[in-house]
Design an enzyme around this catalytic site. Structure first.
Site, PDB file in Angstrom:
ATOM      1  N   HIS A 330      32.739  23.834   1.248  1.00 54.71           N
ATOM      2  CA  HIS A 330      32.975  22.397   1.444  1.00 54.71           C
ATOM      3  C   HIS A 330      32.201  21.541   0.634  1.00 54.71           C
ATOM      4  CE1 HIS A 330      32.810  18.929   3.742  1.00 54.71           C
ATOM      5  NE2 HIS A 330      34.049  18.947   4.729  1.00 54.71           N
ATOM      6  N   CYS A 331      30.900  21.890   0.193  1.00 57.44           N
ATOM      7  CA  CYS A 331      30.871  20.671  -0.914  1.00 57.44           C
ATOM      8  C   CYS A 331      30.876  20.936  -2.053  1.00 57.44           C
ATOM      9  CB  CYS A 331      29.654  21.254  -1.128  1.00 57.44           C
ATOM     10  SG  CYS A 331      28.291  21.417   1.130  1.00 57.44           S
TER      11      CYS A 331
END
Length: 339
Positions: A330-331
């Site tokens: 996600h990052c």
């Protein structure tokens, strides 16, 4: 005109990513090569479902192309690091076909000593320009990994991020909420007290919420659950679940909490507590790109996501190299909503 941040499960136009380059996060050629291979694996997985644009540093396109293949778009801009969720813009829509990009202040995750952000602090505007959308500047120091919305007015935040001394020391909770709501179109903030233990290490974000909790749909929130009492996140994850079970969202619904068991591994090769988490997944058009860790709980987590997202295909990608650098799938991804 009122803008709001759509939930991650809403349709995407594309995904934006940033290519790892030589910097303090990747300390030698081996680590950099491993990082590039991991980022490329995520990009190829996401590309199965939607277009991907990779921002790479000047002169790095040829090497990136070898790993990314022909289907990932590549553009060159100056970069410091490779965490597009945090350095890139937060896209918002006006409900009438309009799209804009919120440009938070980025200061290296609270001005951490190892971080550099001369170029990364400008990436949100570069991406907005490439996407052809206007910029909505914010005075709040914030990152995309520090917020999660349900698309119906609720946002998750963390005390040690938005209220942390390295980010917004002069802001009150009320001022932070007012700015978040103004930029995201939300109306209710649910605060968690901190992030996972490992997120306060050398390359940690000091408590990003996207490794702790994430909405799966309105009224349903996924929560990291460390079952082993030997790990300090055992108590932390119990606290998160208790807080969220006792809260209602912006529409007045009592939240349903789905606990996702953490991987069984407790420490990394250096003996530090890991913050490995399946919560740090990425929803894209028709797919879930899921962090895996060569762990017995990988398939348990995948089963949870298949039940929650029966219309999506779960694609596992080994995220251990990404987590070693301070984040997860996600990052390193940022969605551009379809309007």
């Amino acid at each position: 005109m009122t803008f709001r941040m759509p939930p991650e499960w809403a349709p995407h136009e594309r995904t934006w990513m940033a290519w790892p380059g030589p910097n303090p996060t990747f300390t030698d050629d081996r680590e950099l090569a491993e990082a590039r291979a991991a980022w490329a694996a995520v990009a190829r997985a996401v590309r199965r479902y939607e277009p991907v644009t990779m921002v790479v540093g000047p002169g790095q396109s040829e090497g990136a192309r070898e790993l990314l293949g022909a289907e990932v778009e590549i553009v060159e801009r100056e970069l410091d690091d490779a965490w597009m969720r945090d350095i890139g813009p937060t896209f918002v829509t006006d409900g009438e076909g309009g799209l804009a990009a919120v440009d938070w202040v980025f200061n290296g995750w609270g001005g951490q000593g190892w971080a550099r952000w001369e170029h990364d602090s400008k990436i949100a505007r570069h991406v907005a320009d490439l996407a052809g959308v206007p910029v909505l500047p914010s005075a709040l120091v914030n990152e995309g990994g520090a917020i999660h919305v349900d698309g119906e007015g609720t946002v998750l935040l963390t005390d040690t991020v938005q209220l942390g001394a390295g980010r917004n020391p002069e802001w009150t909770r009320e001022q932070v909420e007012a700015e978040i709501h103004a930029r995201l179109g939300t109306s209710k903030a649910i605060w968690l007290p901190h992030g996972l233990t490992g997120d306060y290490g050398r390359y940690g974000t000091q408590g990003h919420v996207d490794i702790v909790a994430a909405f799966a749909r309105p009224g349903v929130v996924l929560v990291h659950s460390q079952k082993d009492p030997a790990h300090p996140d055992h108590e932390r994850s119990r606290t998160y679940a208790e807080i969220l079970r006792g809260r209602t969202d912006a529409r007045g619904r009592t939240l349903e909490v789905v606990e996702v068991p953490a991987p069984t591994v407790l420490k990394d090769e250096d003996g530090e507590w890991v913050d490995y988490s399946y919560i740090n997944h990425y929803l894209c058009n028709g797919g879930v790109v899921l962090c895996t860790f060569d762990d017995p709980n990988d398939e348990i987590a995948a089963g949870i996501f298949r039940r929650l997202f029966p219309e999506r295909t779960v694609t596992p990608v080994d995220a251990r190299t990404i987590f070693a650098g301070g984040g997860g799938i996600h990052c390193i991804t940022q969605q551009q909503p379809k309007v």
